[in-house]
Motif scaffolding. Structure first.
Motif, PDB file in Angstrom:
ATOM      1  N   LEU A  70      -1.492  18.506  56.906  1.00 54.86           N
ATOM      2  CA  LEU A  70      -0.464  18.634  57.934  1.00 54.86           C
ATOM      3  C   LEU A  70       0.800  17.830  57.679  1.00 54.86           C
ATOM      4  O   LEU A  70       1.831  18.097  58.272  1.00 54.86           O
ATOM      5  N   MET A  71       0.701  16.824  56.834  1.00 59.36           N
ATOM      6  CA  MET A  71       1.814  15.890  56.673  1.00 59.36           C
ATOM      7  C   MET A  71       3.066  16.572  56.124  1.00 59.36           C
ATOM      8  O   MET A  71       2.997  17.609  55.472  1.00 59.36           O
ATOM      9  N   SER A  72       4.197  15.960  56.401  1.00 59.13           N
ATOM     10  CA  SER A  72       5.469  16.392  55.834  1.00 59.13           C
ATOM     11  C   SER A  72       5.655  15.650  54.512  1.00 59.13           C
ATOM     12  O   SER A  72       5.537  14.428  54.459  1.00 59.13           O
ATOM     13  N   GLY A  95      -4.386   7.579  55.459  1.00 59.87           N
ATOM     14  CA  GLY A  95      -4.585   8.244  54.176  1.00 59.87           C
ATOM     15  C   GLY A  95      -4.576   9.751  54.334  1.00 59.87           C
ATOM     16  O   GLY A  95      -4.882  10.273  55.407  1.00 59.87           O
ATOM     17  N   PRO A  96      -4.261  10.482  53.270  1.00 61.95           N
ATOM     18  CA  PRO A  96      -4.203  11.940  53.359  1.00 61.95           C
ATOM     19  C   PRO A  96      -5.560  12.597  53.612  1.00 61.95           C
ATOM     20  O   PRO A  96      -5.623  13.714  54.122  1.00 61.95           O
ATOM     21  N   HIS A 156       4.606   8.449  64.716  1.00 64.33           N
ATOM     22  CA  HIS A 156       4.628   8.749  63.279  1.00 64.33           C
ATOM     23  C   HIS A 156       3.788   7.724  62.519  1.00 64.33           C
ATOM     24  O   HIS A 156       3.793   6.550  62.860  1.00 64.33           O
ATOM     25  N   PHE A 157       3.111   8.205  61.486  1.00 62.20           N
ATOM     26  CA  PHE A 157       2.405   7.339  60.538  1.00 62.20           C
ATOM     27  C   PHE A 157       2.862   7.700  59.128  1.00 62.20           C
ATOM     28  O   PHE A 157       2.841   8.887  58.756  1.00 62.20           O
ATOM     29  N   VAL A 184       4.527  11.834  55.618  1.00 59.88           N
ATOM     30  CA  VAL A 184       4.574  11.318  56.991  1.00 59.88           C
ATOM     31  C   VAL A 184       3.868  12.331  57.879  1.00 59.88           C
ATOM     32  O   VAL A 184       4.038  13.539  57.695  1.00 59.88           O
ATOM     33  N   VAL A 185       3.084  11.843  58.810  1.00 58.10           N
ATOM     34  CA  VAL A 185       2.463  12.728  59.792  1.00 58.10           C
ATOM     35  C   VAL A 185       2.938  12.281  61.170  1.00 58.10           C
ATOM     36  O   VAL A 185       3.047  11.081  61.440  1.00 58.10           O
ATOM     37  N   SER A 186       3.265  13.242  61.999  1.00 61.63           N
ATOM     38  CA  SER A 186       3.758  12.931  63.338  1.00 61.63           C
ATOM     39  C   SER A 186       2.791  13.467  64.379  1.00 61.63           C
ATOM     40  O   SER A 186       1.936  14.314  64.096  1.00 61.63           O
TER      41      SER A 186
END
Length: 143
Positions: free
Chosen positions: A13-15, A86-87, A105-106, A117-119
């Motif tokens: 999901l992360m950007s 972590g991913p 955000h993390f 980055v994941v929001s």
């Protein structure tokens, strides 16, 4: 999950790549990058390592305090040593950590290196509305 699928991970999901800034950049430069890329945060890095994060919430505080964004640096306002994830972290665990800490955000870090980055928005996309199996047991408030 009961349908046999593996739980979604943060990495799915992360950007990526993450939008980054340097601590010595001005707030106006970092804010322009956030606006241009339509993101709610920039990760402040030293090399590949995250050392801080500057979010849209920080920008609101900055404006409210009357700071000069063209003369003030990111390092003066960033949150230092941000929590990371972590991913391979399950989405449910990351969502719980974000909501528990009040973050939006993390930075996503693998082997000490910033990879994304994941929001909270990213995580909410995974939310599913489940059908009600026994509506008689639900009680809705009046009105």
């Amino acid at each position: 999950m009961t349908d046999g699928r593996a739980p979604a991970t943060v990495g799915s999901l992360m950007s990526a790549p993450p939008i980054i800034a340097a601590a010595d950049e001005t707030l106006s430069v970092a804010a322009a990058r956030m606006r241009e890329r339509q993101v709610g945060a920039v990760v402040v890095t030293e090399g590949d390592r995250p050392v801080g994060i500057l979010t849209e919430r920080d920008l609101i505080r900055i404006v409210a305090q009357g700071a000069d964004a063209t003369a003030t640096t990111v390092g003066e306002w960033m949150t230092s040593d941000p929590d990371t994830v972590g991913p391979e972290e399950p989405v449910s665990k990351a969502f719980h950590a974000l909501s528990e800490r009040g973050y939006r955000h993390f930075p996503v870090v693998e082997d000490g290196k910033l990879v994304g980055v994941v929001s909270i928005r990213d995580l909410l996309r995974m939310a599913q509305i489940e059908p009600v199996t026994s509506p008689g047991s639900l009680e809705a408030p009046k009105g």
